[in-house]
Design a protein around this motif. Structure first.
Motif, PDB file in Angstrom:
ATOM      1  N   PRO A   1      -3.959   0.076 -10.268  1.00 55.90           N
ATOM      2  CA  PRO A   1      -4.901   0.711  -9.329  1.00 55.90           C
ATOM      3  C   PRO A   1      -5.519   1.994  -9.869  1.00 55.90           C
ATOM      4  O   PRO A   1      -6.693   2.263  -9.632  1.00 55.90           O
TER       5      PRO A   1
ATOM      6  N   TRP B   1       9.888  -3.634 -16.367  1.00 53.62           N
ATOM      7  CA  TRP B   1       8.708  -3.843 -17.201  1.00 53.62           C
ATOM      8  C   TRP B   1       8.969  -3.501 -18.679  1.00 53.62           C
ATOM      9  O   TRP B   1       8.109  -3.734 -19.513  1.00 53.62           O
TER      10      TRP B   1
ATOM     11  N   ARG C   1       9.617  -8.486  -9.869  1.00 53.43           N
ATOM     12  CA  ARG C   1       9.702  -8.838  -8.445  1.00 53.43           C
ATOM     13  C   ARG C   1      11.065  -9.421  -8.100  1.00 53.43           C
ATOM     14  O   ARG C   1      11.626  -9.144  -7.034  1.00 53.43           O
TER      15      ARG C   1
ATOM     16  N   ASP D   1       5.853  -9.087 -14.611  1.00 55.00           N
ATOM     17  CA  ASP D   1       5.695  -8.830 -13.176  1.00 55.00           C
ATOM     18  C   ASP D   1       6.619  -9.725 -12.357  1.00 55.00           C
ATOM     19  O   ASP D   1       7.254  -9.277 -11.391  1.00 55.00           O
TER      20      ASP D   1
ATOM     21  N   ARG E   1       5.288   0.370 -14.104  1.00 55.70           N
ATOM     22  CA  ARG E   1       4.409  -0.712 -14.562  1.00 55.70           C
ATOM     23  C   ARG E   1       3.212  -0.155 -15.316  1.00 55.70           C
ATOM     24  O   ARG E   1       2.831  -0.689 -16.374  1.00 55.70           O
TER      25      ARG E   1
ATOM     26  N   PRO F   1      11.128  -6.030  -2.535  1.00 56.78           N
ATOM     27  CA  PRO F   1       9.977  -5.388  -1.876  1.00 56.78           C
ATOM     28  C   PRO F   1       9.586  -4.055  -2.509  1.00 56.78           C
ATOM     29  O   PRO F   1       8.495  -3.542  -2.237  1.00 56.78           O
ATOM     30  N   ASP F   2      10.453  -3.468  -3.315  1.00 56.51           N
ATOM     31  CA  ASP F   2      10.115  -2.192  -3.952  1.00 56.51           C
ATOM     32  C   ASP F   2       9.145  -2.357  -5.105  1.00 56.51           C
ATOM     33  O   ASP F   2       8.675  -1.367  -5.675  1.00 56.51           O
ATOM     34  N   CYS F   3       8.841  -3.593  -5.492  1.00 54.70           N
ATOM     35  CA  CYS F   3       7.958  -3.854  -6.631  1.00 54.70           C
ATOM     36  C   CYS F   3       6.522  -3.918  -6.141  1.00 54.70           C
ATOM     37  O   CYS F   3       6.217  -4.568  -5.136  1.00 54.70           O
ATOM     38  N   GLY F   4       5.627  -3.235  -6.860  1.00 49.20           N
ATOM     39  CA  GLY F   4       4.218  -3.271  -6.500  1.00 49.20           C
ATOM     40  C   GLY F   4       3.350  -2.962  -7.690  1.00 49.20           C
ATOM     41  O   GLY F   4       3.811  -2.400  -8.694  1.00 49.20           O
ATOM     42  N   PRO F   5       2.040  -3.307  -7.621  1.00 43.74           N
ATOM     43  CA  PRO F   5       1.152  -3.058  -8.766  1.00 43.74           C
ATOM     44  C   PRO F   5       0.935  -1.578  -9.055  1.00 43.74           C
ATOM     45  O   PRO F   5       0.523  -1.213 -10.159  1.00 43.74           O
ATOM     46  N   ASP F   6       1.206  -0.709  -8.066  1.00 48.15           N
ATOM     47  CA  ASP F   6       0.998   0.716  -8.281  1.00 48.15           C
ATOM     48  C   ASP F   6       2.256   1.421  -8.775  1.00 48.15           C
ATOM     49  O   ASP F   6       2.274   2.659  -8.850  1.00 48.15           O
ATOM     50  N   ASP F   7       3.277   0.668  -9.129  1.00 45.28           N
ATOM     51  CA  ASP F   7       4.504   1.277  -9.627  1.00 45.28           C
ATOM     52  C   ASP F   7       4.207   2.024 -10.936  1.00 45.28           C
ATOM     53  O   ASP F   7       3.595   1.473 -11.859  1.00 45.28           O
TER      54      ASP F   7
END
Length: 789
Positions: free
Chosen positions: A281, A214, A232, A228, A246, A237-243
């Motif tokens: 989140p 990011w 990804r 984003d 990020r 799979p380790d990427c997420g919106p709650d990282d």
């Protein structure tokens, strides 16, 4: 005159300039030592050895042996040329060359008399030493150099303006760019971003980008959804919106976007709401994470409620409402430094004004005298007014310099600098009249029409300005003053050597440039910030002039000189929210209704190329077109394309530009300088900007040069033209506001045409749409540091 440097080395064999000692060698052996030198003339290494030996000889070698060799070469070479075949002649020439080389070698192996190989100063020194040793001359007389003959002083060279190369930041290392490029390709991002990413992230950018994808958001123009997708592709799979990475990156990105919009900080609820819209989140945790990592700062500023009494000094602390702000470090430090510097200036002026300031005040009248009295007793003064009000700081500048004070005035643009110099070029009597209520102010154009006026630079869009260097009158630009290329020098502490600095176009100061300017002023210097509070604010973050006016921490003088004529009446009404119908018997104001954007472009080209020159007498090169934005069917891109096709058609071989094109050059973000294209070559695009040559490298042309027949209001602020055509297409209402209309209409000196396609949206914007608010901290900081005045 040749520009090639003169050689000081002795010419070798075959060199044309050998002072006549080796012409025979050149005549007899040139063919063997050039055409056949590599195969025939250099056999057994003889020719090469001879060349090295000749080049290694001392300067003091006797001319006798050289002359002897030359004569032998000439004589024998002539016989060979007359009696032998071509091949035999070549062999004879080589034999002569070998004999000459052997003879030189034998001379070198023989004994060398002391000093025979010396010449020039070395020989003179040896002779002097021997004279002292033999007692012929005393030491004092031998080593005393004769007095040099008197020399006529050389005239001061004429300094011609040299092309100024565009300032380019240091390029990142190639290996760093390559490492970033590999990561970008792996993540599916354009590899063309590699140089920008490497420049932003610095050394180790490839590793940093791989560990935190990011970080790509730090590059201008990259959107969160693009970052984003890149993350990804790299993280899977380790990427997420709650990282957490990020959340931190989006917090910094939102603060940077706020700075582009003019904010120096954001209120915490505003920031967390924006993070929520980006799919974070837990926005509060993201902000706290960014603060913990030092990527942002948090502040608590007390709120000043309108009409609330001032806090009383009591033993018990009173709870006061506060607002929590989050901002980037660079803008937070700039605002705090600016507040400290302004407080220092306000408190460092001596109580007694001094004889010089009494002289300044006594020599002025009207508004200029009122301004001078305020400046004499205070270190920081604000001055407000329209275009005609510039006569008052101009009169103050002239009187201060006449009194022996080190006084300077700084303008936002070269055009503004020229206008102020025009006021100064007017006679003192006319300047005095301009400061008295009820009299017509001195117009820059009037001064420019006087004898000695210099012609305008063709195609730069500026009218003629008076001859003479504005710098000699103490008039500079803010950017030139800060860069050290204009204005006064600096003392040993790095402070500007000034007693008075007047900054015109003060609303265009952002917090960083204002902080740099104030930090450069010494204790005891006086600062006047003058400007029109109705124009658009600075392109950079902050609203320095508006915050100072709101804080009320220093004297404020308001000019009572109105802008003259129908244009002045129209613009003055817009400033108070009224779009009045103004009588314009001289066609000073013309409204051109249009139905759509296509017709707006057509009528604009017709006005600039034909109607205004024919009816008003203003050529196309001195007419500016102003439109709300760059995009759209009637934005600057579309208008410039149509105007170029009509006024200067060409293939655009260099990045879309041709010689004669009007352009705007952006040497730094938020700053534009109008100019004209001169030529293009391997060095880049050659421009003439405000009479100064500028060279923009090829790789920077796309990002820093645009066509300049049509501008936005932000690009045009700080400058004026004899005629202006303001284009209001049907899709413009969302961009219109009172400051925008006030700024756009106020760029015209003699004539204004309005290409009108927004119907009632124009009067509504003037009456109901004020300037967009900006979140800043300067006013609060000023109230706590500077004494109220």
């Amino acid at each position: 005159m040749s520009t090639e440097p003169e050689t000081t080395e002795e010419a070798g064999p075959g060199t044309p300039d050998t002072r006549g000692t080796r012409e025979g060698d050149a005549d007899a052996g040139t063919e063997g030592r050039t055409e056949g030198g590599a195969a025939e003339g250099a056999e057994d290494g003889i020719a090469a050895e001879g060349a090295e030996g000749a080049a290694a000889e001392d300067e003091g070698a006797t001319d006798e042996s050289a002359t002897e060799g030359a004569e032998g070469a000439v004589g024998e070479g002539a016989v060979a040329a007359g009696e032998l075949s071509e091949a035999e002649a070549e062999l004879a020439a080589q034999r002569i060359e070998r004999e000459r080389i052997e003879r030189r070698k034998a001379e070198k192996r023989g004994p060398i008399a002391s000093g025979t190989k010396l010449s020039g100063k070395a020989a003179d020194l040896l002779a002097a030493v021997r004279a002292v040793e033999s007692g012929e001359k005393p030491v004092a007389t031998v080593f005393t150099e004769p007095a040099p003959a008197p020399r006529r002083p050389a005239p001061e060279p004429v300094r011609r303006p040299q092309p100024a190369p565009a300032v380019t930041p240091g390029a990142p290392a190639p290996e760093t760019v390559d490492a970033v490029r590999r990561v970008l390709v792996e993540g599916g991002a354009p590899d063309a971003l590699a140089p920008q990413v490497a420049a932003v992230l610095g050394e180790g950018a490839g590793t940093a980008l791989r560990e935190d994808p990011w970080q790509l958001l730090r590059v201008g123009g990259v959107r969160p959804e693009q970052a984003d997708g890149f993350a990804r592709a790299l993280l899977g799979p380790d990427c997420g919106p709650d990282d957490a990475r990020r959340g931190r990156a989006l917090t910094v990105w939102l603060l940077e976007q706020a700075a582009v919009a003019g904010h120096t900080a954001l209120e915490l609820p505003t920031l967390t709401a924006a993070l929520g819209r980006q799919g974070v989140p837990d926005p509060d945790a993201a902000v706290q994470d960014a603060l913990a990592e030092g990527e942002a700062l948090v502040f608590q500023d007390a709120l000043e409620e309108p009409g609330a009494p001032a806090p009383q000094d009591t033993d018990e602390e009173q709870e006061r409402p506060v607002r929590v702000l989050v901002g980037l470090e660079r803008y937070a430090l700039a605002e705090e430094s600016l507040a400290d510097g302004l407080a220092r200036l306000a408190n460092s002026v001596p109580e007694q004004a001094g004889q010089a300031w009494e002289t300044v005040t006594a020599g002025l009248s009207g508004g200029a005298a009122e301004l001078a009295r305020a400046v004499a007793g205070h270190g920081l003064v604000l001055h407000t007014g329209g275009e005609a009000a510039r006569a008052e700081p101009a009169a103050l500048l002239g009187a201060a310099r006449a009194a022996g004070l080190r006084a300077y005035a700084a303008c936002h643009t070269p055009n503004g600098r020229g206008r102020l110099a025009a006021y100064l070029a007017a006679s003192p009597e006319r300047q005095g009249e301009a400061t008295r209520p009820g009299t017509a102010p001195v117009e820059p154009g009037a001064a420019a029409a006087e004898p000695g006026a210099a012609p305008a630079q063709p195609g730069d869009g500026h009218p003629a300005r008076p001859a003479g260097d504005p710098g000699a009158q103490g008039v500079v630009t803010v950017s030139g003053l800060l860069a050290g290329v204009e204005g006064p020098g600096r003392d040993t502490d790095g402070a500007l050597e000034v007693d008075l600095l007047i900054v015109l176009d003060a609303p265009q100061l952002d917090v960083e440039s204002a902080a740099m300017l104030v930090e450069s002023l010494p204790d005891g210097a006086r600062l006047v910030l003058s400007g029109d509070p109705g124009v658009l604010w600075s392109a950079g973050p902050g609203r320095v002039f508006a915050d100072l006016l709101a804080a009320g921490v220093c004297p404020q003088t308001v000019s009572r000189v109105p802008d003259p004529g129908p244009l002045g009446e129209l613009v003055s009404g817009i400033g108070v929210g009224e779009l009045n119908q103004v009588a314009a018997p001289g066609k000073e104001i013309v409204i051109v209704p249009v139905r759509d954007a296509g017709e707006a472009v057509h009528r604009t080209v017709q006005l600039v190329a034909d109607s205004v020159p024919r009816a008003i007498g203003v050529p196309a090169g001195q007419t500016v077109v102003i439109t709300p934005g760059h995009g759209g069917a009637a934005g600057t891109r579309a208008l410039n394309s149509a105007l170029k096709e009509r006024l200067n058609p060409g293939p655009g071989r260099f990045g879309g530009f041709d010689p004669g094109d009007r352009i705007v050059y952006s040497p730094a973000p938020g700053r534009t300088v109008p100019g004209v294209v001169v030529k293009a070559d391997t060095d880049g695009l050659h421009l003439s900007c405000a009479g100064a040559p500028v060279v923009v490298p090829r790789e920077r042309v796309e990002g820093s040069v645009r066509h300049g027949w049509a501008l936005t209001a932000h690009q045009a602020v700080g400058a004026r033209w004899p005629a202006a055509v303001v284009v209001l297409p049907g899709d413009a209402p969302q961009a219109l506001s009172r400051p925008w209309v006030y700024t756009a209409f106020g760029r015209a000196e003699r004539h204004l045409s309005v290409v009108h396609g927004v119907e009632q949206a124009l009067p509504k914007a003037v009456a109901e749409v004020p300037a967009k608010p900006r979140t800043t901290r300067l006013a609060t900081l000023l109230r706590t540091q500077a004494p109220a005045s």
